[in-house]
Design a protein around this motif. Structure first.
Motif, short mmCIF file in Angstrom:
data_model
loop_
_atom_site.label_atom_id
_atom_site.label_comp_id
_atom_site.label_asym_id
_atom_site.label_seq_id
_atom_site.Cartn_x
_atom_site.Cartn_y
_atom_site.Cartn_z
N GLU A 232 0.83 -1.21 0.00
CA GLU A 232 0.00 0.00 0.00
C GLU A 232 0.87 1.27 0.00
OE1 GLU A 232 -3.46 0.04 0.37
OE2 GLU A 232 -3.88 -2.07 0.83
N ASP A 233 0.48 2.22 -0.81
CA ASP A 233 1.09 3.57 -0.84
C ASP A 233 2.59 3.55 -1.13
OD1 ASP A 233 -1.37 4.98 -0.10
OD2 ASP A 233 -1.12 3.98 1.83
N VAL A 234 3.03 2.55 -1.90
CA VAL A 234 4.44 2.50 -2.32
C VAL A 234 4.50 2.89 -3.80
CG1 VAL A 234 6.48 1.07 -2.61
CG2 VAL A 234 5.01 0.74 -0.61
N TRP A 235 5.29 3.92 -4.10
CA TRP A 235 5.31 4.49 -5.45
C TRP A 235 6.46 3.98 -6.32
CZ3 TRP A 235 1.69 7.60 -7.70
CH2 TRP A 235 0.70 8.12 -6.85
N SER A 236 7.40 3.29 -5.75
CA SER A 236 8.57 2.87 -6.53
C SER A 236 8.20 1.83 -7.58
CB SER A 236 9.64 2.28 -5.61
OG SER A 236 10.65 1.66 -6.39
N ASP A 237 8.69 2.05 -8.81
CA ASP A 237 8.46 1.05 -9.85
C ASP A 237 9.73 0.27 -10.18
OD1 ASP A 237 9.90 3.00 -11.13
OD2 ASP A 237 8.45 3.36 -12.74
N ARG A 238 10.70 0.35 -9.25
CA ARG A 238 11.94 -0.41 -9.43
C ARG A 238 11.81 -1.76 -8.75
NH1 ARG A 238 17.05 3.16 -9.92
NH2 ARG A 238 18.01 1.14 -9.58
N PRO A 239 12.17 -2.85 -9.44
CA PRO A 239 12.10 -4.16 -8.81
C PRO A 239 13.00 -4.25 -7.58
CG PRO A 239 12.35 -4.37 -11.19
CD PRO A 239 12.56 -2.93 -10.86
N ASP A 240 12.50 -4.88 -6.54
CA ASP A 240 13.24 -5.07 -5.29
C ASP A 240 13.80 -6.49 -5.30
OD1 ASP A 240 14.06 -5.66 -2.75
OD2 ASP A 240 12.24 -4.97 -1.75
N PRO A 241 15.14 -6.64 -5.34
CA PRO A 241 15.74 -7.98 -5.42
C PRO A 241 15.31 -8.89 -4.27
CG PRO A 241 17.40 -6.30 -5.85
CD PRO A 241 16.18 -5.57 -5.38
N ALA A 242 15.20 -8.34 -3.07
CA ALA A 242 14.80 -9.17 -1.92
C ALA A 242 13.36 -9.66 -2.09
CB ALA A 242 14.94 -8.38 -0.62
N ALA A 243 12.49 -8.77 -2.59
CA ALA A 243 11.10 -9.17 -2.84
C ALA A 243 11.04 -10.25 -3.92
CB ALA A 243 10.27 -7.96 -3.25
N ALA A 244 11.88 -10.09 -4.95
CA ALA A 244 11.91 -11.08 -6.04
C ALA A 244 12.32 -12.45 -5.51
CB ALA A 244 12.87 -10.62 -7.13
N GLU A 245 13.35 -12.49 -4.66
CA GLU A 245 13.80 -13.76 -4.08
C GLU A 245 12.70 -14.40 -3.25
OE1 GLU A 245 17.45 -13.55 -1.87
OE2 GLU A 245 18.50 -12.53 -3.50
N ALA A 246 11.98 -13.56 -2.48
CA ALA A 246 10.91 -14.07 -1.63
C ALA A 246 9.77 -14.62 -2.48
CB ALA A 246 10.41 -12.97 -0.70
N ILE A 247 9.46 -13.96 -3.60
CA ILE A 247 8.40 -14.43 -4.50
C ILE A 247 8.76 -15.80 -5.05
CG2 ILE A 247 7.38 -14.04 -6.78
CD1 ILE A 247 7.49 -10.99 -6.08
N VAL A 248 9.98 -15.96 -5.53
CA VAL A 248 10.41 -17.25 -6.08
C VAL A 248 10.35 -18.32 -4.99
CG1 VAL A 248 12.32 -18.52 -7.12
CG2 VAL A 248 11.81 -16.19 -7.90
N ARG A 249 10.78 -17.95 -3.79
CA ARG A 249 10.79 -18.91 -2.68
C ARG A 249 9.37 -19.38 -2.34
NH1 ARG A 249 13.64 -15.97 0.44
NH2 ARG A 249 11.97 -15.12 1.74
N ARG A 250 8.44 -18.43 -2.26
CA ARG A 250 7.05 -18.79 -1.94
C ARG A 250 6.43 -19.67 -3.02
NH1 ARG A 250 6.75 -13.27 -0.26
NH2 ARG A 250 5.55 -12.63 -2.10
N CYS A 251 6.70 -19.34 -4.28
CA CYS A 251 6.13 -20.12 -5.37
C CYS A 251 6.76 -21.51 -5.46
CB CYS A 251 6.29 -19.38 -6.70
SG CYS A 251 5.27 -17.89 -6.80
N ALA A 252 8.07 -21.58 -5.18
CA ALA A 252 8.76 -22.87 -5.22
C ALA A 252 8.29 -23.78 -4.08
CB ALA A 252 10.27 -22.67 -5.15
N ALA A 253 7.81 -23.19 -2.98
CA ALA A 253 7.26 -24.00 -1.89
C ALA A 253 5.97 -24.69 -2.34
CB ALA A 253 6.98 -23.12 -0.67
N LEU A 254 5.30 -24.10 -3.32
CA LEU A 254 4.07 -24.68 -3.86
C LEU A 254 4.37 -25.67 -4.99
CD1 LEU A 254 2.07 -21.33 -4.05
CD2 LEU A 254 1.70 -23.16 -2.39
#
Length: 317
Positions: A232-254
């Motif tokens: 919410e209320d975050v304006w940055s359109d730059r990819p966050d490497p830590a967020a990207a790693e967490a996304i891959v980790r969550r999806c790989a758990a599935l």
């Protein structure tokens, strides 16, 4: 302002909401010009997943009505997936109770049922067959459909909605409405995606990861889209490497095979959230008709046709 342009409708905003709006009007015989700040392929909509499902949109009752009207359109488009970018795909709506969906969608979603253990190990939710929209293909399809109906697309930035030289102006500017209207109640909900080579996954899944954060994956032609975030209320359109790693980790758990998939790109989009979608007929200071159609949160694709048809009715009054 030449008199030759002082007729018809100008739709401001070239994402899925504006394009769909312009198509609906043009196919009803209205002279339509679409003004878009960004090329169609560079809009927020181009980043979307995009699964048909009313996600992060209010009010829920209206959103469901718009969503069901749009569903019929997407089902028809899914008969020609190569042309439209839309296909019907099966997958898991994790942690979603049947009674939440049954009342409004079950009659239109005949395959809806509880998931099996094999489909979602250790979890619960619903198995559904829903439209899955490949936005890089769908947006150009809408643009071509608009021009085929006699509409035009013009890349131009607008500092004031009154700049639009037509008796009727439709505001489909999404997050930009915050400054243009101005409407400070429109705010960003930042979403990040990781695009990877598809290791052979054919079904989609939307659920929560083991850490309680959102996890989803959507198979699209030639790739797999992994998500996601809702900041919410975050304006940055730059990819966050830590967020990207967490996304891959969550999806790989599935689906463990996701862990080794080669990353193709990172995407960030800012969903235009609002306490309620603004679908309203009003006036510009000089008395011309202004129709607002914005604030669709995470469901712009899902409700696009329902909202466009209602807004077209307001524009024609």
């Amino acid at each position: 302002m030449g008199s030759e342009t002082d007729d018809g409708v100008v739709v401001v905003g070239g994402g899925v909401t504006g394009l769909t709006m312009a198509v609906v009007l043009a196919e009803r015989g209205v002279r339509v010009r679409l003004w878009t700040r960004d090329p169609v392929g560079a809009t927020t909509s181009a980043v979307a997943g995009a699964l048909w499902w009313p996600y992060r949109i209010d009010p829920p009752e209206a959103a469901r009505t718009w969503a069901l009207e749009s569903l019929g359109v997407y089902e028809e488009m899914a008969l020609r997936p190569e042309a439209t970018g839309v296909r019907m795909a099966e997958g898991v709506l994790g942690e979603t109770p049947m009674d939440e969906v049954g009342g409004w969608a079950a009659a239109r979603l005949p395959g809806l049922r509880p998931v099996t253990e094999a489909e979602y190990p250790g979890g619960w939710g619903l198995w559904a067959r829903l439209p899955l929209i490949d936005m890089p293909a769908h947006l150009p399809y809408l643009r071509d459909r608009l021009t085929a109906a006699g509409g035009t697309v013009e890349t131009r930035a607008v500092a004031d909605l009154a700049e639009a030289d037509a008796p009727v102006v439709v505001n489909c500017t999404g997050l930009a409405a915050r400054e243009l209207v101005p409407d400070p109640s429109v705010r960003p909900v930042r979403g990040q995606l990781v695009v990877v080579e598809n290791p052979g996954i054919r079904t989609w899944m939307v659920t929560e990861g083991s850490d309680g954060a959102m996890a989803y994956f959507f198979p699209q032609p030639g790739r797999l889209l992994l998500g996601g975030t809702a900041e919410e209320d975050v304006w940055s359109d730059r990819p966050d490497p830590a967020a990207a790693e967490a996304i891959v980790r969550r999806c790989a758990a599935l689906r463990p095979e996701i862990a080794g998939a080669r990353v193709l790109e990172h995407r960030v989009g800012l969903r235009p959230a609002r306490d309620a979608v603004r679908l309203e007929r009003t006036r510009l200071p000089d008395g011309r008709v202004l129709v607002h159609n914005y604030g669709h949160g995470g469901a712009g694709v899902t409700v696009a046709w329902g909202c466009a048809r209602e807004a077209a009715g307001l524009a024609a009054e």
